[in-house]
Motif scaffolding. Structure first.
Motif, PDB file in Angstrom:
ATOM      1  N   MET A 112       0.831  -1.210   0.000  1.00  0.00           N
ATOM      2  CA  MET A 112       0.000   0.000   0.000  1.00  0.00           C
ATOM      3  C   MET A 112       0.869   1.265   0.000  1.00  0.00           C
ATOM      4  N   VAL A 113       1.941   1.238   0.780  1.00  0.00           N
ATOM      5  CA  VAL A 113       2.847   2.386   0.820  1.00  0.00           C
ATOM      6  C   VAL A 113       3.474   2.616  -0.557  1.00  0.00           C
ATOM      7  N   CYS A 114       3.929   1.530  -1.180  1.00  0.00           N
ATOM      8  CA  CYS A 114       4.562   1.650  -2.495  1.00  0.00           C
ATOM      9  C   CYS A 114       3.553   2.106  -3.549  1.00  0.00           C
ATOM     10  N   LEU A 115       2.333   1.619  -3.447  1.00  0.00           N
ATOM     11  CA  LEU A 115       1.295   2.009  -4.396  1.00  0.00           C
ATOM     12  C   LEU A 115       0.989   3.502  -4.263  1.00  0.00           C
ATOM     13  N   LYS A 116       0.898   3.983  -3.031  1.00  0.00           N
ATOM     14  CA  LYS A 116       0.648   5.408  -2.826  1.00  0.00           C
ATOM     15  C   LYS A 116       1.817   6.244  -3.339  1.00  0.00           C
ATOM     16  N   ASP A 117       3.042   5.763  -3.120  1.00  0.00           N
ATOM     17  CA  ASP A 117       4.212   6.449  -3.672  1.00  0.00           C
ATOM     18  C   ASP A 117       4.123   6.532  -5.194  1.00  0.00           C
ATOM     19  N   VAL A 167       3.426   9.503 -10.202  1.00  0.00           N
ATOM     20  CA  VAL A 167       2.855   9.640 -11.542  1.00  0.00           C
ATOM     21  C   VAL A 167       2.031  10.922 -11.654  1.00  0.00           C
ATOM     22  N   ARG A 168       1.309  11.260 -10.599  1.00  0.00           N
ATOM     23  CA  ARG A 168       0.431  12.434 -10.629  1.00  0.00           C
ATOM     24  C   ARG A 168       1.239  13.726 -10.667  1.00  0.00           C
ATOM     25  N   HIS A 169       2.345  13.784  -9.914  1.00  0.00           N
ATOM     26  CA  HIS A 169       3.037  15.055  -9.742  1.00  0.00           C
ATOM     27  C   HIS A 169       4.382  15.146 -10.458  1.00  0.00           C
ATOM     28  N   SER A 170       4.850  14.049 -11.014  1.00  0.00           N
ATOM     29  CA  SER A 170       6.100  14.105 -11.778  1.00  0.00           C
ATOM     30  C   SER A 170       5.793  14.519 -13.212  1.00  0.00           C
ATOM     31  N   ASN A 171       6.820  14.554 -14.019  1.00  0.00           N
ATOM     32  CA  ASN A 171       6.646  14.895 -15.432  1.00  0.00           C
ATOM     33  C   ASN A 171       7.140  13.773 -16.320  1.00  0.00           C
ATOM     34  N   VAL A 172       6.910  12.531 -15.893  1.00  0.00           N
ATOM     35  CA  VAL A 172       7.393  11.386 -16.665  1.00  0.00           C
ATOM     36  C   VAL A 172       6.749  11.323 -18.048  1.00  0.00           C
ATOM     37  N   SER A 173       5.551  11.858 -18.162  1.00  0.00           N
ATOM     38  CA  SER A 173       4.867  11.867 -19.457  1.00  0.00           C
ATOM     39  C   SER A 173       5.271  13.065 -20.309  1.00  0.00           C
ATOM     40  N   TYR A 200      19.272   0.283   3.159  1.00  0.00           N
ATOM     41  CA  TYR A 200      18.003   0.305   3.891  1.00  0.00           C
ATOM     42  C   TYR A 200      18.117  -0.318   5.273  1.00  0.00           C
ATOM     43  N   CYS A 201      19.281  -0.838   5.637  1.00  0.00           N
ATOM     44  CA  CYS A 201      19.394  -1.622   6.867  1.00  0.00           C
ATOM     45  C   CYS A 201      19.019  -0.831   8.110  1.00  0.00           C
ATOM     46  N   GLY A 202      19.120   0.491   8.072  1.00  0.00           N
ATOM     47  CA  GLY A 202      18.771   1.286   9.242  1.00  0.00           C
ATOM     48  C   GLY A 202      17.307   1.626   9.344  1.00  0.00           C
ATOM     49  N   CYS A 203      16.520   1.218   8.348  1.00  0.00           N
ATOM     50  CA  CYS A 203      15.092   1.542   8.336  1.00  0.00           C
ATOM     51  C   CYS A 203      14.310   0.524   9.154  1.00  0.00           C
ATOM     52  N   THR A 204      13.500   1.005  10.080  1.00  0.00           N
ATOM     53  CA  THR A 204      12.686   0.109  10.904  1.00  0.00           C
ATOM     54  C   THR A 204      11.189   0.305  10.669  1.00  0.00           C
ATOM     55  N   ARG A 205      10.839   1.330   9.853  1.00  0.00           N
ATOM     56  CA  ARG A 205       9.435   1.603   9.517  1.00  0.00           C
ATOM     57  C   ARG A 205       9.365   2.002   8.056  1.00  0.00           C
ATOM     58  N   TYR A 206       8.205   1.854   7.467  1.00  0.00           N
ATOM     59  CA  TYR A 206       8.060   2.275   6.074  1.00  0.00           C
ATOM     60  C   TYR A 206       8.276   3.774   5.920  1.00  0.00           C
ATOM     61  N   SER A 207       7.975   4.512   6.966  1.00  0.00           N
ATOM     62  CA  SER A 207       8.178   5.966   6.895  1.00  0.00           C
ATOM     63  C   SER A 207       9.656   6.335   6.827  1.00  0.00           C
ATOM     64  N   ASP A 208      10.549   5.364   7.067  1.00  0.00           N
ATOM     65  CA  ASP A 208      11.991   5.613   6.986  1.00  0.00           C
ATOM     66  C   ASP A 208      12.529   5.475   5.560  1.00  0.00           C
ATOM     67  N   ARG A 209      11.667   5.119   4.600  1.00  0.00           N
ATOM     68  CA  ARG A 209      12.153   4.631   3.312  1.00  0.00           C
ATOM     69  C   ARG A 209      12.974   5.630   2.506  1.00  0.00           C
ATOM     70  N   PHE A 210      12.851   6.922   2.787  1.00  0.00           N
ATOM     71  CA  PHE A 210      13.596   7.911   2.007  1.00  0.00           C
ATOM     72  C   PHE A 210      14.862   8.404   2.702  1.00  0.00           C
TER      73      PHE A 210
END
Length: 317
Positions: A13-18, A23-29, A226-236
């Protein structure tokens, strides 16, 4: 097992929202359907041209297709948003600088390109841009100055001439390691590549150094994990750490009067794997940046790359 399944579902779900947000806010298109998107592509186009203008062994007639695209973007931007933006005016200045160079060199551009250039330059009288030319001495003149002067004096260079010792690089690395790190986890690594053959292979793999890569003496590959990440909110935060470290490294290199240029690593999974093998990095390390280093030539030309106004980048709330 249920907890693990729940964890995976949360991750999807987190990855899908990302993905949706991206897609909505980038300029890939490349739709350029907002001022910010159009300006970003306009800046990217003029930067390609200004890089060509600041290249060692500059080749006349370079970037003709990019120039055509830049002219079109400028025309579109002015029609939608006017000509008051400093970045727009600099883009026109780049077109004029490009035109002046080829006329001064008596190098004929294609009729269609020259007509496009003449048409847009007749509509705007903004002065020609000018890339920064200086001696090596001037390039490093503020290396020991106040931080304000030091910071503003650092520029990326493509004008390398000669080698830099591994010992001097290690001094810069020792300084760079004091960069702040989230929760002090220190997940960033830097691989100093001194072997000329391997350096060339990495630069060939990176592909963003055409026209000057052969002048680079050594490279530093920066990775994060990513080894220091303990939550999905740490992903960036691993990439934030890598960015902070990289800037500290660029400052450290400038302090020790080593020429440097950051080369963004945005590649495929296969190329990531190839680079990991080249530098003997662990499978969980993500390459983020390749920094080319070397001795600076006696005469340097740097892209002007003007920054946006403070009012455009800082909002007091």
């Amino acid at each position: 097992m249920k907890q693990l399944i729940k964890l995976y579902i949360q991750g999807v779900m987190v990855c899908l929202k990302d993905l949706i947000f991206f897609v909505r806010h980038s300029n890939v298109s490349l739709s350029n359907n907002s001022e910010a998107k159009l300006m970003s592509t306009l800046i990217a186009s003029y930067h390609i041209i200004e890089k060509g203008l600041s290249m060692p062994n500059r080749r006349l007639g370079f970037g003709s297709e990019v120039m055509k695209g830049l002219i079109l973007k400028c025309s579109t931007y002015a029609a939608r948003y006017g000509d008051g933006s400093d970045q727009f005016q600099y883009a026109i200045g780049i077109i004029r600088e490009y035109d002046n160079l080829h006329k001064k060199s008596h190098y004929p551009l294609s009729d269609s390109l020259q007509q496009d250039i003449d048409k847009i330059l007749s509509a705007y009288d903004f002065p020609a841009a000018q890339q920064m030319e200086m001696s090596r001495e001037t390039f490093f003149a503020q290396a020991n100055a106040s931080f304000e002067q030091f910071s503003m004096s650092r520029h990326s260079t493509r004008h390398f001439d000669g080698s830099v010792s591994a010992e001097l690089l290690m001094k810069a690395m020792d300084l760079a390691r004091h960069a702040p790190s989230a929760c002090n986890k220190q997940i960033v690594k830097a691989y100093v590549v001194t072997n000329p053959t391997k350096t060339k292979e990495i630069l060939d793999l990176q592909e963003g150094n055409r026209g000057f890569g052969h002048l680079i003496d050594k490279v530093v590959v920066i990775t994060t994990r990513y080894c220091g990440c303990t939550r999905y909110s740490d992903r960036f935060y691993p990439f934030v750490d890598a960015g902070i470290y990289s800037m500290n490294l660029l400052y450290a290199l400038h302090y020790y009067q080593v020429g440097a240029i950051p080369l963004v690593w945005l590649s495929t999974e296969e190329r990531d794997k190839t680079l990991r093998r080249m530098i003997a990095a662990a499978d969980d390390e993500m390459p983020c940046l390749v920094v080319g280093v070397g001795a600076v030539a006696e005469h340097v030309v740097c892209a002007s790359s003007p920054r946006k106004n403070l009012s455009e980048t800082v909002i007091v709330v």
